[in-house]
Scaffold this motif. Sequence first.
Motif, short mmCIF file in Angstrom:
data_model
loop_
_atom_site.label_atom_id
_atom_site.label_comp_id
_atom_site.label_asym_id
_atom_site.label_seq_id
_atom_site.Cartn_x
_atom_site.Cartn_y
_atom_site.Cartn_z
N ALA A 325 0.70 -0.85 0.11
CA ALA A 325 -0.11 -0.29 0.01
C ALA A 325 0.98 1.39 0.23
O ALA A 325 0.31 2.17 -0.56
CB ALA A 325 -0.90 -0.42 1.44
N ALA A 326 1.98 1.43 1.28
CA ALA A 326 2.78 2.44 0.40
C ALA A 326 3.67 2.45 -0.40
O ALA A 326 3.38 4.13 -1.00
CB ALA A 326 3.80 2.45 2.01
N ALA A 327 4.14 1.60 -0.96
CA ALA A 327 4.75 1.42 -2.21
C ALA A 327 3.43 2.71 -3.62
O ALA A 327 4.02 3.19 -4.43
CB ALA A 327 5.16 0.49 -3.06
N LYS A 328 2.29 2.02 -3.30
CA LYS A 328 1.51 2.67 -4.01
C LYS A 328 1.49 3.79 -4.18
O LYS A 328 0.94 4.48 -5.70
CB LYS A 328 0.35 1.37 -4.07
CG LYS A 328 -0.13 0.40 -4.98
CD LYS A 328 -1.40 -0.33 -4.53
CE LYS A 328 -0.98 -1.88 -4.81
NZ LYS A 328 -2.77 -2.65 -5.06
N GLN A 329 1.03 4.21 -3.25
CA GLN A 329 1.31 5.94 -2.67
C GLN A 329 2.05 6.51 -3.23
O GLN A 329 1.96 7.96 -3.13
CB GLN A 329 0.78 6.30 -1.19
CG GLN A 329 0.00 5.75 -0.61
CD GLN A 329 -0.69 5.17 0.95
OE1 GLN A 329 0.42 6.15 2.22
NE2 GLN A 329 -1.87 5.56 1.25
N LEU A 330 3.08 5.89 -3.28
CA LEU A 330 4.54 6.93 -3.92
C LEU A 330 3.59 8.01 -5.41
O LEU A 330 3.21 7.38 -5.44
CB LEU A 330 5.47 6.33 -3.81
CG LEU A 330 7.03 5.48 -2.67
CD1 LEU A 330 7.59 4.74 -3.15
CD2 LEU A 330 6.76 6.16 -1.79
N PRO A 331 4.70 8.76 -5.03
CA PRO A 331 4.60 9.71 -6.65
C PRO A 331 5.10 8.62 -7.37
O PRO A 331 6.54 8.16 -7.65
CB PRO A 331 5.53 11.12 -6.14
CG PRO A 331 6.11 10.45 -4.96
CD PRO A 331 5.03 9.46 -4.75
N GLY A 332 4.98 8.89 -8.88
CA GLY A 332 5.17 8.33 -10.02
C GLY A 332 4.75 7.09 -9.76
O GLY A 332 4.06 6.50 -9.20
N PRO A 333 5.77 6.37 -10.58
CA PRO A 333 5.28 4.40 -10.82
C PRO A 333 5.35 4.36 -9.00
O PRO A 333 6.66 4.24 -8.39
CB PRO A 333 6.75 3.88 -11.68
CG PRO A 333 7.48 4.64 -11.65
CD PRO A 333 6.80 6.37 -11.49
#
Length: 618
Positions: A325-333
């Motif tokens: 979930a945290a990875a998906k919230q990052l800007p960009g891919p």
Amino acid sequence: MNSLGRARFPLFCLIAVALTAGCNRTPESGGKSGPQTQQDDPLETARAALRDQADLPIVRGSLQHVGLYLTTHADRKPNPLPAEQQAALRDLFGLHDDELAEVTSPSFTLLDGQYLAYCFLLRDAIRALEVEPLPPVERATAAFRWVVRQVALQERPDDPPLASEFILRRGFGTAHERALIFLDLLQQIGMDGCLVVLPDGIQGSTRLWACAALIDEGETTHLYLFDPRLGLPLPGPDGKGVATLAAVRKGEPDLLAPLTVKRDAASAPAYDVDIEQARAAKLQLTPPLSALAPRLRFLADHLLGSSVHLRPAVDFGRLHARVLAAAKQLPGPPAAVQGDVAGVRALHSFMPPDEGGVDKTQLKNRAEASLVPMKLLPPGLQRSLPGKPGEWITGYFASAFVGFWLYPQQPRDQLLHGRYADAVGELIRIRDELRDNEATLRQATHLEKDLTDWIPRFLEAYANMVRAERAASLPGGRGGAEDLERAKANVDNLWRDGQPWLATLVDGVSARARNANVTYLLGQCKHEEAVREEARSGAGSASALEAWRDAATWWEAYLSEFSSGPLAAAVRLRLAEAKLALGEAAAARALLENRSDLSNLEKTACAYLVEQINKKAR
């Protein structure tokens, strides 16, 4: 037992002990070896033993009591690991069958004892840091700085990480090993973490960049970045706070710019990560193999009780979902989420089978032997006493170094558990004894002649004893038990004659190297006391300044006596920290500039810190 006392036993007895255990001996810990008698309530017996000093013997004894309790309470057992999670673990970490069996075993294993003892060590370290009242980012920062202080950086290119407890006790390791300890420490304070890695140009492979502490702020889970290679949290805007991966990826402002700037001095290279690389970063999960076992979660949640207060287990499904979930919230891919295979299996791969692991290459023995400066032991002495006598001398010499760093209830152990006053008292005692040992060797003017006369007589007596043992073991052997007893008595008598000379020599030649270790640990104890006092009383308070002066005094003592010692580079970093806390900016700057004794990224960190000192002075 003092160093001379180690030799005051018949040689043939000591040889047997040394050869049986070698450098792997686990001594009694302060007279405690875990619960020894069955109580009416074995579970409460285990709880009582684990509330205080839970070293390995106590943990293993307590697990036996927990196992006894479970045999009479068949209704109390952990839920098995779901098949889909087993498949996920195989897929993400490439677990072998024996590794998955370690995770899914319903019974406690030998490896559990090793891992739980390490968890208790981290629990006590966190208690000593007194971070519970702090906001999450400050808690994570305090934990990271503690790891950096305790584990000096010493890279081993291409080598997989060794067991985290071993690294923490010996006091130096790689950036990867630092990172694993930090993530384990986060677990003990109730926080999740992961590694942040970068593609390294080889298909599918990565290199370590940083550790991330997962901290929720509203609807967003931020990944706060700590670089174990630099030894610093990555600085936030204007050098304040800790940068998040999202903020670094956005690049407004470029939070890496203060580190990536090229400096004039060749000794301060630029940082090796830029924004574009940060945008390609991947996240890696690296829970210890043992932490994945449902039995350990059941142990902590349903058996030990709140008074023990331990977090040994990782809820893999929850952790995996949270990092995704945290990875998906990052800007960009979104950042890809992987498994750190080497980190997960570090303990299992380090321990031999009889201690719960799978290593058959004597990795643990070799790692422990690396703590011993064998070049200090006179080679002539080893040649003069070949075979078992020579092996005993080697073991006697090695035990002073291995035990100092690794054994329970020794000063290093007390320091890591936060028992600073106990550690300091014992270190001062050892320091005085070592000075006496050096003085005794200097004054022993006839030592060489005494040993030259004694060694041939002892070797002849020892050879006679070996022959008598062989003869007595044969059917109808000549001489029998009486000849053997006479031969043993002769060896014993000669050993009593020679042991003062041998002890004087061995203790004397090892004293300086041991004294360097003692002085280093005294500096560490005083440094930790200063960190704690500053947290309690505030920076600049009279009590904090006094504590920092004590720490600086011991660091300066180390550098005055052992400036070329193996730990001198780490000492200069700690002394710079103490000088900054004392308001002595110029002295701190001098300790940080032109550091040829550090890794490239540590030089970068020093240059950044010097710039921050200069900025404050303007």
